[in-house]
Design an enzyme around this catalytic site. Structure first.
Site, mmCIF file in Angstrom:
data_model
loop_
_atom_site.group_PDB
_atom_site.id
_atom_site.type_symbol
_atom_site.label_atom_id
_atom_site.label_comp_id
_atom_site.label_asym_id
_atom_site.label_seq_id
_atom_site.Cartn_x
_atom_site.Cartn_y
_atom_site.Cartn_z
ATOM 1 N N GLU A 66 0.757 -1.479 0.201
ATOM 2 C CA GLU A 66 -0.304 -0.383 0.257
ATOM 3 C C GLU A 66 1.196 1.100 -0.355
ATOM 4 O O GLU A 66 -0.006 2.522 -0.514
ATOM 5 C CB GLU A 66 -1.164 -0.199 0.814
ATOM 6 C CG GLU A 66 -1.637 -1.263 1.446
ATOM 7 C CD GLU A 66 -2.561 -0.996 -0.371
ATOM 8 O OE1 GLU A 66 -3.258 0.207 -0.406
ATOM 9 O OE2 GLU A 66 -3.481 -2.293 -0.084
ATOM 10 N N ASP A 84 -9.779 6.523 -7.283
ATOM 11 C CA ASP A 84 -10.366 5.240 -6.951
ATOM 12 C C ASP A 84 -11.729 5.112 -6.581
ATOM 13 O O ASP A 84 -12.281 4.484 -6.786
ATOM 14 C CB ASP A 84 -9.434 4.450 -6.463
ATOM 15 C CG ASP A 84 -9.864 4.578 -4.877
ATOM 16 O OD1 ASP A 84 -10.497 5.903 -4.690
ATOM 17 O OD2 ASP A 84 -9.324 3.782 -4.025
ATOM 18 N N THR A 89 -8.541 8.535 0.695
ATOM 19 C CA THR A 89 -8.350 7.166 1.264
ATOM 20 C C THR A 89 -7.387 7.568 2.494
ATOM 21 O O THR A 89 -6.396 8.892 2.375
ATOM 22 C CB THR A 89 -7.585 6.354 0.359
ATOM 23 O OG1 THR A 89 -7.894 6.348 -0.528
ATOM 24 C CG2 THR A 89 -6.420 4.885 0.912
#
Length: 281
Positions: A66, A84, A89
């Site tokens: 990640e 996305d 995020t």
């Protein structure tokens, strides 16, 4: 849940082996060596992913995919919209403003520490949940997230939600299925990326897909065969979404450990993700 890799993708037995019974006519000295060796072996095999050292390894491996880094503790402050369709995020587990887990986190943090720097964003987080919108969050949400990440209580809150939503359910299911630390990690990585909802690519349905091909050890199956079937199902799920279509976190990491027979996820570990090489000694 985790969104796609932030650096590389733009859009993105059971331990129950019973001791053999010794016939009554056997000499008393016949069995001591195996008996003394078994408890030690069982103790090693009994260590699950919830062992603190194993858990730290799990977090490092996930962070390699990640964040292109093993330093997972540096990610509490991370926040970015990676395009996305999940909004922002952020944090150690990729909490997303569009998927509900970021909202749950900030609600929990506010319960623990009322009046914190993120509490004022709760109305906006509720409104944008299920969308990729930043409405009510910009322009200062990212700055305030980084500020909150300096607070030990916020770090504990991230740890709490990671465990409650992702880590603990994965380990519980892994132990129920009779898989060791590697299998439990495979479950964890899957539930982190795909969640555990009702859609076809969720963790529970990845597992269901694997069950059509093999059985876990708890149901009499071979552990390696079962985990290969699970990874096959996981790869299928990843390929259903463009943002997750690079499967190297399985192919050149988890599959590597499995091929080496490292069912307990013991160090040293060497793997690659998106072409980057990593090592834990």
């Amino acid at each position: 849940m985790f969104a796609p890799h932030r650096k590389k993708i733009a859009i993105s037995a059971l331990l129950g082996g019973a001791l053999l019974a010794v016939p009554v006519t056997a000499h008393a000295t016949a069995a001591p060596a195996p008996a003394s060796a078994s408890p030690a072996a069982a103790s090693v095999k009994a260590v699950g992913l919830d062992d603190p050292a194993k858990k730290d390894i799990a977090m490092q491996i996930v962070s390699s995919a990640e964040n292109s880094s093993l330093d997972w503790k540096a990610q509490y402050k991370y926040i970015e919209d990676i395009d996305d369709e999940r909004g922002y995020t952020a944090g150690i587990i990729g909490f997303c403003s569009g998927t509900g887990d970021m909202l749950d986190l900030v609600e929990y943090y506010t319960d623990v520490k009322p009046g914190n720097v993120l509490a004022k964003y709760l109305p906006a987080l509720r409104k944008v949940n299920g969308t990729d919108s930043h409405q009510g969050l910009d322009p200062n949400f990212t700055k305030d997230w980084a500020k909150a990440a300096q607070d030990g209580e916020f770090k504990k809150a991230q740890d709490h939600e990671r465990d409650r939503v992702y880590f603990n359910p994965a380990v519980k299911q892994g132990k129920s299925d009779g898989v060791g630390a590697l299998g439990q990690f495979m479950y964890y990585d899957a539930i982190v990326m795909h969640g555990d909802g009702g859609d076809s690519t969720s963790f529970r349905n990845i597992r269901k897909r694997a069950l059509s091909k093999a059985k876990p050890p708890a149901q009499g199956g071979n552990e390696t065969t079962w985990l290969n079937a699970f990874l096959d199902a996981r790869v299928w799920a990843m390929k259903q979404e463009e943002a997750h279509s690079d499967t190297s976190r399985v192919d050149t990491a988890q599959r590597v450990f499995l091929k080496k027979g490292n069912l307990n996820l013991n160090t040293p570990l060497d793997w690659k993700v998106y072409g980057d090489s990593f090592h834990i000694g």
